[in-house]
Write an enzyme that holds these catalytic residues in place. Sequence first.
Site, PDB file in Angstrom:
ATOM      1  CG  PHE A  68      -0.259   0.418   2.504  1.00  0.00           C
ATOM      2  CD1 PHE A  68      -0.043   1.757   2.808  1.00  0.00           C
ATOM      3  CD2 PHE A  68       0.207  -0.537   3.407  1.00  0.00           C
ATOM      4  CE1 PHE A  68       0.613   2.142   3.973  1.00  0.00           C
ATOM      5  CE2 PHE A  68       0.862  -0.168   4.567  1.00  0.00           C
ATOM      6  CZ  PHE A  68       1.066   1.175   4.850  1.00  0.00           C
TER       7      PHE A  68
ATOM      8  CB  CYS B  70      10.432  -0.347   2.685  1.00  0.00           C
ATOM      9  SG  CYS B  70      11.206   0.332   1.218  1.00  0.00           S
TER      10      CYS B  70
END
Length: 510
Positions: free
Chosen positions: A162, A294
Amino acid sequence: MLVCMGIQQGIPNMQNVPLLLESSFQPSESADYRELVQPATGEPYACVPMATLAELDRAVEAARQAQLLWRDIAIPERARLMMRYAALLKEQLGALTELVALETGKVEADARGDVWRGIEVVEHAASVTQLMMGETVENVARGIDTYSIIQPMGVFLGITPFNFPAMIPLWMFPLAIACGNGFVLKPSEQVPQTAVRLAELFLAAGCPQGLLQVVHGGAAQVDHLLQHTQIVGVSFVGSVPVGQHVYRTASAQLKRVQCMAGAKNHMVVMPDAAPAQAINALVGAACGAAGQRCMAISVVVLVGAASNWLESIRAAMTALRPGLWNDPQADLGPLISAQAKSRILALIQHGKEEGARCLLDGSNAEVAGHAGGHWLGPTLFADVRPEMRLYQEEIFGPVLLCMQVQSLDEAIELINANPFGNGCSIFTSSGASARHFQNRIQVGQVGINVPVPVPLPFFSFTGWRKSFYGDLHAYGKQAVRFYTETKTVTARWFEDDAQVVGPNTSILLK
Ligand code: NAD
């Protein structure tokens, strides 16, 4: 944007996100639709179908048929498609930014960066004529040449998370298709509209019908596609447990697989770093995009006297404001979902109970007029120990953990023992310290006085330990190796060079 209003299978009077199935955007026949909720308001705004298994099979078959023609299209023509696509994406940058902001709640700069980093990959895919060059050696034996050619493989599957609804799909399908493959994209069911819009623009740029398919769904849809015999390879980006599952399942099916997974990224701050720059970079990397990157920094390791900067870090984090995407004063948006917020609130609570010292708690953050949004303010913990759950798990929110050590080697040892190995950085004015860190650290992406060291697409993106599974050619130049097979040809071009060789004689020895 294409939406199908009020179809029977969806939620009445709600926009239903279409599939790109075969040659058109169309509503799914699924009876299973999920509501999409704006992270910044908590308001439902659309719904997404969980595609039927028959639709998934139709998508793979359509991509396969289209690929049989596409693989023979001249490579400069494939490159031109990418040039037109990059130009169209740039034209639509503002509208795409807004769509990403709607789906994720990211503030404008983050949303724009998401789209822009994807455009850079498409620009890189336009250089496929260079990237697919093989190698030649003439006269490996008398009159014989050997050369390698690089060829597409078939239909690839992309499964995306997402947190970068534009960039991560664009990491995958443009390069795969530029190499001559077909592609089935299964975007995150939490942010499916950006993927549909990217596909519309790709078709508008001239992508042949059928080559790209976009299907929606969750675990059941992914599992079905992973078993499909016509899928030759799988690119996945997402969390560690799902990445491990995708890697195990797809490799058991003997498919080519690359899984880029979760992270716990550390920043080492040496006492000789420039304090203002280091602290500014740190809080941006920890809280930007609400920590849902990330490559976000989630642990700061203060070395020696840098421990004295804890209060300045707390002050800088306190100044950050959550807010709406188009509020120029906002530094971070909301979390993606109410579930993500509850999970992180529980982790914060657990951290307090485990004995970490909470210096700043964003649990009760609010944005005036938007009480339904999934807000979480910057949160800072000190006295974190490696065995704590806060440290062992990926939090994926604007929560920074602070640890203190006495030396650079102690910091390196700590980071190398962490289960994740996606990114890290060091802030120092010593070249010797930076080089020692670069050589000894066991992590995929390393920043030196750079907080979020995401490489541009002509470099590889890797990850160590739990952060990456499978083929390491994930991105950029190396990605061409992932999406192709190499064939080595040995040829004698002129019959009159032919020699008679005995049954036990290698022709190459002649
Ligand atoms: P996720 O793992 O929940 O979902 C990723 C994809 O997998 C989605 O398309 C989802 O539909 C699918 N999926 C979910 N559960 C599944 C299951 N049980 N079986 C099969 N498929 C399933 O990840 P997310 O929450 O969307 O994204 C955040 C995660 O992605 C974080 O862990 C983040 O670190 C990671 N991430 C990694 C990178 C990287 O480059 N290493 C980049 C971005 C995000």
